[in-house]
Design an enzyme around this catalytic site. Structure first.
Site, PDB file in Angstrom:
ATOM      1  CG  ASP A 158      -1.956  -1.161   1.113  1.00  9.68           C
ATOM      2  OD1 ASP A 158      -2.298  -1.555  -0.029  1.00  9.68           O
ATOM      3  OD2 ASP A 158      -2.406  -1.668   2.156  1.00  9.68           O
ATOM      4  CE  LYS A 166      -4.193  -6.228   0.225  1.00  6.95           C
ATOM      5  NZ  LYS A 166      -4.965  -5.120  -0.354  1.00  6.95           N
ATOM      6  CE  LYS A 189     -11.662  -5.296  -1.242  1.00  2.00           C
ATOM      7  NZ  LYS A 189     -10.239  -4.907  -1.158  1.00  2.00           N
ATOM      8  CB  ILE A 230     -22.192  -6.604 -17.282  1.00  2.00           C
ATOM      9  CG1 ILE A 230     -21.121  -6.050 -18.227  1.00  2.00           C
ATOM     10  CG2 ILE A 230     -23.232  -5.546 -16.958  1.00  2.00           C
ATOM     11  CD1 ILE A 230     -21.660  -5.729 -19.619  1.00  2.00           C
ATOM     12  CG  ASN A 243     -18.391  -9.525 -22.382  1.00  2.00           C
ATOM     13  OD1 ASN A 243     -17.896 -10.553 -22.815  1.00  2.00           O
ATOM     14  ND2 ASN A 243     -18.099  -8.332 -22.866  1.00  2.00           N
ATOM     15  CB  THR A 244     -17.278  -5.818 -18.095  1.00  2.00           C
ATOM     16  OG1 THR A 244     -18.087  -5.311 -19.151  1.00  2.00           O
ATOM     17  CG2 THR A 244     -16.213  -4.810 -17.750  1.00  2.00           C
ATOM     18  N   GLY A 250      -0.154  -5.209   6.013  1.00  2.00           N
ATOM     19  CA  GLY A 250       0.353  -4.000   5.376  1.00  2.00           C
ATOM     20  C   GLY A 250       1.241  -3.215   6.309  1.00  2.00           C
TER      21      GLY A 250
HETATM   22  O1  C5P Z   1      -2.075  -2.000   6.832  1.00  2.00           O
HETATM   23  P1  C5P Z   1      -3.002  -3.165   7.061  1.00  2.00           P
HETATM   24  O2  C5P Z   1      -2.283  -4.393   7.602  1.00  2.00           O
HETATM   25  O3  C5P Z   1      -4.223  -2.795   7.856  1.00  2.00           O
HETATM   26  O4  C5P Z   1      -3.464  -3.537   5.582  1.00  2.00           O
HETATM   27  C1  C5P Z   1      -4.434  -4.502   5.321  1.00  2.00           C
HETATM   28  C2  C5P Z   1      -4.656  -4.613   3.859  1.00  2.00           C
HETATM   29  O5  C5P Z   1      -5.751  -5.478   3.654  1.00  2.00           O
HETATM   30  C3  C5P Z   1      -5.009  -3.307   3.159  1.00  2.00           C
HETATM   31  O6  C5P Z   1      -4.436  -3.364   1.839  1.00  2.00           O
HETATM   32  C4  C5P Z   1      -6.509  -3.322   3.075  1.00  2.00           C
HETATM   33  O7  C5P Z   1      -7.012  -2.663   1.954  1.00  2.00           O
HETATM   34  C5  C5P Z   1      -6.792  -4.818   2.952  1.00  2.00           C
HETATM   35  N1  C5P Z   1      -8.115  -5.211   3.409  1.00  2.00           N
HETATM   36  C6  C5P Z   1      -8.573  -4.994   4.695  1.00  2.00           C
HETATM   37  N2  C5P Z   1      -9.834  -5.407   5.056  1.00  2.00           N
HETATM   38  C7  C5P Z   1     -10.599  -6.009   4.168  1.00  2.00           C
HETATM   39  C8  C5P Z   1     -10.147  -6.239   2.867  1.00  2.00           C
HETATM   40  C9  C5P Z   1      -8.888  -5.822   2.522  1.00  2.00           C
HETATM   41  O8  C5P Z   1      -7.873  -4.466   5.527  1.00  2.00           O
HETATM   42  N3  C5P Z   1     -11.789  -6.431   4.536  1.00  2.00           N
END
Ligand code: C5P
Length: 235
Positions: free
Chosen positions: A16, A38, A67, A71, A73-74, A210
């Site tokens: 991130d 990720k 995420k 539709i 096809n897209t 993250g």
């Molecule tokens: O920094 P942190 O450990 O909180 O990051 C968690 C990661 O997981 C982020 O990229 C966040 O967008 C993602 N995430 C989340 N909760 C969710 C889905 C994804 O924290 N339900």
């Protein structure tokens, strides 16, 4: 099956970060401590998508947290493009049409589709405001069952949901949990957090981490500590 997952691949570090430069610098710092990354909205929309191919070519795995929801096809054409980049995981929202299109489109590739059941920032009131009549926990369960029926490869869930979902879906699907905080690290905006060891014990297959890694004074040491905790929890 979870038992076939290499222990080192269970830690997924969320890149991130605001651009390719900082992301590449972080990847270099983390070296062989991290095998799975990720890439989400922030980096993907700041020129980071080519990193998927680059990381895959370097033998790393990539979770494209895009995420998708559109539709059929897209969604299908998008999934084909992400598969061609060499990603290992891709998220879609857990709507039946979307999941069906994604699962069909990833056939024959190395890409696995993960469904996001209900965003963890949504509570019952938020769902009602969005026009749903189910409570969040019931909607998570209904969507998890639909995902399984559609042949989706895994679910993104909070660590608190992992044990219940594991019981419900068995070991056919991967459970991927964010909201992980090693002892002593700041929660930030995460509300329902678990340590790496507890999340693994609760049934999580992969942990998305993250800020506890990328904001650490020594990211590599932070990642190594989580890897050690995962190994211990699996023993
Ligand atoms: O920094 P942190 O450990 O909180 O990051 C968690 C990661 O997981 C982020 O990229 C966040 O967008 C993602 N995430 C989340 N909760 C969710 C889905 C994804 O924290 N339900």
């Amino acid at each position: 099956m979870p038992s076939e997952i290499a222990a080192r691949d269970r830690l997924i570090v969320a890149l991130d970060l605001p651009g390719v430069g900082p992301a590449e610098a972080m990847i270099t710092r983390l070296g062989d401590s991290v095998t799975f990354y990720k890439i989400g909205y922030q980096l993907a929309f700041a020129g980071g998508l080519p990193l998927v191919r680059q990381l895959a070519a370097a033998g790393k795995k990539v979770f494209a947290d895009l995420k998708l929801h559109d539709i059929g096809n897209t969604v299908a054409r998008g999934v084909e493009s992400v598969a061609a980049l060499g990603a290992t995981f891709l998220t879609v929202h857990a709507y039946p049409q979307t999941m069906k299109a994604a699962v069909e489109a990833r056939a024959g590739s190395g890409l696995k589709i993960l469904a996001v059941t209900v965003l963890t920032s949504y509570d019952d009131d938020d769902l009602q405001a969005a026009g749903y009549r189910l409570a969040a926990s019931d909607l998570v369960e209904a969507r998890a069952r639909q995902a399984q029926a559609q042949g989706v490869d895994g679910l993104v869930c909070s660590p608190e949901e992992a044990a219940g979902l594991r019981k419900m879906i068995g070991h056919q699907m991967d459970l991927v949990t964010p909201g992980i905080r090693p002892v002593g690290s700041a929660a930030g905006d995460q509300k329902r957090i678990m340590t790496p060891a507890r999340a693994i014990s609760a049934g999580a297959d992969y942990l998305v981490v993250g800020r506890p890694v990328i904001d650490a004074a020594d990211p590599r040491a932070a990642a190594d500590a989580i890897q050690a905790e995962i190994l211990q929890a699996l023993a």
